[in-house]
Design an enzyme around this catalytic site. Sequence first.
Site, PDB file in Angstrom:
ATOM      1  N   PRO A 101      -3.196   0.382  19.010  1.00  0.00           N
ATOM      2  CA  PRO A 101      -2.933  -0.094  17.647  1.00  0.00           C
ATOM      3  C   PRO A 101      -3.258   0.912  16.540  1.00  0.00           C
ATOM      4  CG  PRO A 101      -4.823  -1.225  18.603  1.00  0.00           C
ATOM      5  CD  PRO A 101      -4.239  -0.392  19.678  1.00  0.00           C
ATOM      6  N   HIS A 146       0.844  -1.196   0.000  1.00  0.00           N
ATOM      7  CA  HIS A 146       0.000   0.000   0.000  1.00  0.00           C
ATOM      8  C   HIS A 146       0.881   1.249   0.000  1.00  0.00           C
ATOM      9  CE1 HIS A 146      -3.994  -1.828   1.649  1.00  0.00           C
ATOM     10  NE2 HIS A 146      -3.493  -2.516   0.635  1.00  0.00           N
ATOM     11  N   TYR A 203      -9.069   5.132   7.918  1.00  0.00           N
ATOM     12  CA  TYR A 203      -9.277   5.468   9.330  1.00  0.00           C
ATOM     13  C   TYR A 203     -10.363   6.544   9.391  1.00  0.00           C
ATOM     14  CZ  TYR A 203      -4.730   3.338  10.562  1.00  0.00           C
ATOM     15  OH  TYR A 203      -3.669   2.463  10.763  1.00  0.00           O
ATOM     16  N   TYR A 221       4.208   6.674   9.910  1.00  0.00           N
ATOM     17  CA  TYR A 221       3.378   5.498   9.637  1.00  0.00           C
ATOM     18  C   TYR A 221       4.178   4.414   8.904  1.00  0.00           C
ATOM     19  CZ  TYR A 221      -0.926   2.875   8.983  1.00  0.00           C
ATOM     20  OH  TYR A 221      -1.898   1.899   9.049  1.00  0.00           O
ATOM     21  N   LYS A 244       1.834   0.003  15.197  1.00  0.00           N
ATOM     22  CA  LYS A 244       3.239  -0.031  15.579  1.00  0.00           C
ATOM     23  C   LYS A 244       3.652  -1.268  16.386  1.00  0.00           C
ATOM     24  CE  LYS A 244       4.283   3.499  13.438  1.00  0.00           C
ATOM     25  NZ  LYS A 244       4.644   2.958  12.129  1.00  0.00           N
TER      26      LYS A 244
HETATM   27  P1  FAS Z   1       3.504 -11.585  21.499  1.00  0.00           P
HETATM   28  O1  FAS Z   1       2.487 -11.362  22.567  1.00  0.00           O
HETATM   29  O2  FAS Z   1       3.091 -11.595  20.074  1.00  0.00           O
HETATM   30  O3  FAS Z   1       4.268 -12.971  21.731  1.00  0.00           O
HETATM   31  C1  FAS Z   1       4.615 -13.409  23.017  1.00  0.00           C
HETATM   32  C2  FAS Z   1       4.661 -14.918  22.993  1.00  0.00           C
HETATM   33  O4  FAS Z   1       5.141 -15.372  24.258  1.00  0.00           O
HETATM   34  C3  FAS Z   1       3.292 -15.542  22.781  1.00  0.00           C
HETATM   35  O5  FAS Z   1       3.345 -16.513  21.762  1.00  0.00           O
HETATM   36  C4  FAS Z   1       2.967 -16.180  24.128  1.00  0.00           C
HETATM   37  O6  FAS Z   1       2.229 -17.393  23.999  1.00  0.00           O
HETATM   38  C5  FAS Z   1       4.356 -16.464  24.666  1.00  0.00           C
HETATM   39  N1  FAS Z   1       4.434 -16.522  26.131  1.00  0.00           N
HETATM   40  C6  FAS Z   1       3.811 -15.722  27.017  1.00  0.00           C
HETATM   41  N2  FAS Z   1       4.156 -16.074  28.278  1.00  0.00           N
HETATM   42  C7  FAS Z   1       5.021 -17.121  28.165  1.00  0.00           C
HETATM   43  C8  FAS Z   1       5.731 -17.921  29.099  1.00  0.00           C
HETATM   44  N3  FAS Z   1       5.604 -17.704  30.409  1.00  0.00           N
HETATM   45  N4  FAS Z   1       6.533 -18.916  28.635  1.00  0.00           N
HETATM   46  C9  FAS Z   1       6.654 -19.117  27.291  1.00  0.00           C
HETATM   47  N5  FAS Z   1       6.012 -18.401  26.351  1.00  0.00           N
HETATM   48  C10 FAS Z   1       5.205 -17.411  26.798  1.00  0.00           C
HETATM   49  N6  FAS Z   1      -0.367  -4.609  16.833  1.00  0.00           N
HETATM   50  C11 FAS Z   1      -0.524  -3.908  15.691  1.00  0.00           C
HETATM   51  O7  FAS Z   1       0.441  -3.332  15.200  1.00  0.00           O
HETATM   52  N7  FAS Z   1      -1.752  -3.836  15.079  1.00  0.00           N
HETATM   53  C12 FAS Z   1      -2.846  -4.505  15.594  1.00  0.00           C
HETATM   54  O8  FAS Z   1      -3.933  -4.431  15.046  1.00  0.00           O
HETATM   55  C13 FAS Z   1      -2.719  -5.257  16.763  1.00  0.00           C
HETATM   56  N8  FAS Z   1      -3.777  -5.952  17.270  1.00  0.00           N
HETATM   57  C14 FAS Z   1      -3.608  -6.674  18.423  1.00  0.00           C
HETATM   58  C15 FAS Z   1      -4.666  -7.421  18.977  1.00  0.00           C
HETATM   59  C16 FAS Z   1      -4.516  -8.144  20.159  1.00  0.00           C
HETATM   60  C17 FAS Z   1      -5.678  -8.948  20.726  1.00  0.00           C
HETATM   61  C18 FAS Z   1      -3.272  -8.121  20.832  1.00  0.00           C
HETATM   62  C19 FAS Z   1      -3.085  -8.850  22.138  1.00  0.00           C
HETATM   63  C20 FAS Z   1      -2.208  -7.398  20.296  1.00  0.00           C
HETATM   64  C21 FAS Z   1      -2.370  -6.680  19.083  1.00  0.00           C
HETATM   65  N9  FAS Z   1      -1.316  -5.972  18.500  1.00  0.00           N
HETATM   66  C22 FAS Z   1      -1.444  -5.261  17.359  1.00  0.00           C
HETATM   67  C23 FAS Z   1      -0.037  -5.946  19.104  1.00  0.00           C
HETATM   68  C24 FAS Z   1       0.668  -7.195  18.734  1.00  0.00           C
HETATM   69  O9  FAS Z   1       0.711  -7.348  17.344  1.00  0.00           O
HETATM   70  C25 FAS Z   1       2.006  -7.142  19.405  1.00  0.00           C
HETATM   71  O10 FAS Z   1       2.605  -5.870  19.287  1.00  0.00           O
HETATM   72  C26 FAS Z   1       2.977  -8.184  18.915  1.00  0.00           C
HETATM   73  O11 FAS Z   1       2.350  -9.430  18.959  1.00  0.00           O
HETATM   74  C27 FAS Z   1       4.209  -8.119  19.816  1.00  0.00           C
HETATM   75  O12 FAS Z   1       5.000  -9.208  19.563  1.00  0.00           O
HETATM   76  P2  FAS Z   1       5.782  -9.910  20.777  1.00  0.00           P
HETATM   77  O13 FAS Z   1       6.453  -8.880  21.565  1.00  0.00           O
HETATM   78  O14 FAS Z   1       6.558 -11.000  20.129  1.00  0.00           O
HETATM   79  O15 FAS Z   1       4.675 -10.506  21.754  1.00  0.00           O
HETATM   80  C1  PHB Z   2      -4.878  -4.418  10.938  1.00  0.00           C
HETATM   81  O1  PHB Z   2      -4.940  -4.613   9.707  1.00  0.00           O
HETATM   82  O2  PHB Z   2      -5.068  -5.319  11.783  1.00  0.00           O
HETATM   83  C2  PHB Z   2      -4.553  -3.040  11.441  1.00  0.00           C
HETATM   84  C3  PHB Z   2      -4.207  -2.054  10.538  1.00  0.00           C
HETATM   85  C4  PHB Z   2      -3.899  -0.783  11.001  1.00  0.00           C
HETATM   86  C5  PHB Z   2      -3.955  -0.521  12.358  1.00  0.00           C
HETATM   87  C6  PHB Z   2      -4.301  -1.527  13.264  1.00  0.00           C
HETATM   88  C7  PHB Z   2      -4.614  -2.782  12.801  1.00  0.00           C
HETATM   89  O3  PHB Z   2      -3.656   0.722  12.821  1.00  0.00           O
END
Ligand code: FAS
Ligand code: PHB
Length: 392
Positions: free
Chosen positions: A294, A73, A202, A386, A298
Site C-alpha cells: 500500500p 491534496h 511518508y 502517485y 494503488k
Molecule cells: P475487495 O477485497 O475490496 O472486495 C472483494 C469483495 O468480495 C469483498 O467485499 C468480499 O467480502 C467479497 N467476497 C470475497 N469472497 C467472496 C465470495 N466467495 N462470494 C462473494 N463475495 C466474496 N489499498 C490502498 O490503496 N491503500 C491502503 O491503505 C490499503 N489498505 C488495505 C488494508 C487491508 C487490511 C486490506 C485487506 C487491503 C488494503 N488495501 C489498500 C487494498 C484494498 O484497498 C484493495 O486494493 C481494494 O479493496 C481492492 O478492491 P476489490 O478488488 O474490489 O477487492
Molecule cells: C490511507 O490513507 O489509508 C493511505 C494513504 C496512503 C497510502 C496508504 C494508505 O500509501
Amino acid sequence: MLRTQVGIVGAGPAGLVLSQLLAREGIESIVLEARDRAYVEGRVRAGVLEHGTADLLEAIGAGQRMRAQGLVHRGIELRFGGQSHRIDFAELVGKSITVYGQQEVIKDLIAVRLQQGGAIHFDTEAYAVDGLDTARPVVRYRKADGSGGELACDFVAGCDGFHGTCRNAVPPNQLAFFERTFPFSWFGILAETPPASQELIYTNHERGFALISMRSPSVSRLYLQCAVDEDPGAWPDQRYWEELAARLAGYDAPEVKPGRVLARGVTGMRAFVVAPMRYERLFLAGDAAHIVPPTGAKGMNLAVADVLVLSRALVAFYTSRRLDLLDAYSDTCLRRVWKAQRFSSWMTSMLHRFDAHTPFERRLQLAELDYVTSSRAASQALAENYVGLPLD
Ligand code: FAS
Ligand code: PHB
C-alpha cells in the site's frame, strides 16, 4: 435460478464500479457479496483516490459526497534525516489526489446502485463457478440462512478479492503467479485526532517507516512499519503514539496529538500478480488478480482501472458482438498493473527500514530520497505515478 448478463462476485470497489459502469450502458448485472452491507461499508482500508479514480466516480454518479467531503491534496511530503520535503503534484504534473476513505466510496456506490435498482445480494457467498468454457457459466452460492442457489450469466467478473473463490475456479496450470513478500507489515490505526499535517507525510526513519494520513479534519489514519507478525493487541495506545512521535522527530516535526483509537490492524506487505486475468468467460479484476504493497496507494485505484477496461470490453461485445477487447482485457490491464507494482515496490524499498540492509545499502536508500526530493525530473516521475498514470 437467477439469470443475468454479467455475474459479479464481490461488492468491493471493483465489483460495484463495474456494476455501475455496465448499468449506465444498459447491461444487466447481479452482484453476489458474501458479507452483509454493514460489514462491507464499515471495512477500513484504502484512503487515496487517484485523479482519474475521483473523476470516474463523479462521472458514474457516485462522486457527490466525495467531492463535498473528500480532501483534495496537491502534494505529499517525504520525511527523512529529520526533515520534510514536499512533492508538489499540482506544480509538477498539474494534478491532485483526493483523500476519501474506501468505506465511504463503498457506501456511495452501494447507495447509487440500489437507488437505480441495481441487484446486490448480500450475505451471499459464491463457492463455485462452473461452465466457464460454455456460453452460460453458472455461479453457485450459499446464503447466510443456509439456502443456496445458482446464478446463470454470459460472463463472470471475479471481483472477490485476494481471498475470494473465482481465481480458484481457473485450472492452476492456466495461471502464472508472481509474488514478492516484504519482511515487515504495517500497523495502522484510525484515531479521533486532527491530522498533524495538511498533507500525507511518508517518513523514512532509523526506527522504521511511518505514514501520516487522514480521513477528515478530525480523524487521522496512521501507519507504522512493524514486524511481519506484530500483534496489534499487544500495543497500549500510548506506545503507538510515542513510537510515531519518535519516527517523526526532527526539524519542524509534525505534532500528532493522541486521540481515541477507533480501529487498529496489521496488514502484510506483499506484491502479487496472477496472469492472465482471464479464463474463458471469467474475468478477474482488482485484488482477485493482484495485490500491491500500500505504500503507493494503488490497490483500490487499480481495481477501478481494471473494471473500466472490462466494462468497455463488455459494452463492445453486447453492442457489436466484438470479441477483440475481451481478448485484450488481460494484457491491457497487466501493463498498468505491472507499472503500479513497479512504483509501489520502489516506494516501499525507498521508505522502509530493512534489517538485512548493509550500511552501503542504507546509504543508497537515503541517496535515493535525496535525489527524488532535489531533482525536478525525479520528483515529476514520482508525482505522475502517485496521482495516477493515464487510464486510457
Ligand atoms: P475487495 O477485497 O475490496 O472486495 C472483494 C469483495 O468480495 C469483498 O467485499 C468480499 O467480502 C467479497 N467476497 C470475497 N469472497 C467472496 C465470495 N466467495 N462470494 C462473494 N463475495 C466474496 N489499498 C490502498 O490503496 N491503500 C491502503 O491503505 C490499503 N489498505 C488495505 C488494508 C487491508 C487490511 C486490506 C485487506 C487491503 C488494503 N488495501 C489498500 C487494498 C484494498 O484497498 C484493495 O486494493 C481494494 O479493496 C481492492 O478492491 P476489490 O478488488 O474490489 O477487492
Ligand atoms: C490511507 O490513507 O489509508 C493511505 C494513504 C496512503 C497510502 C496508504 C494508505 O500509501
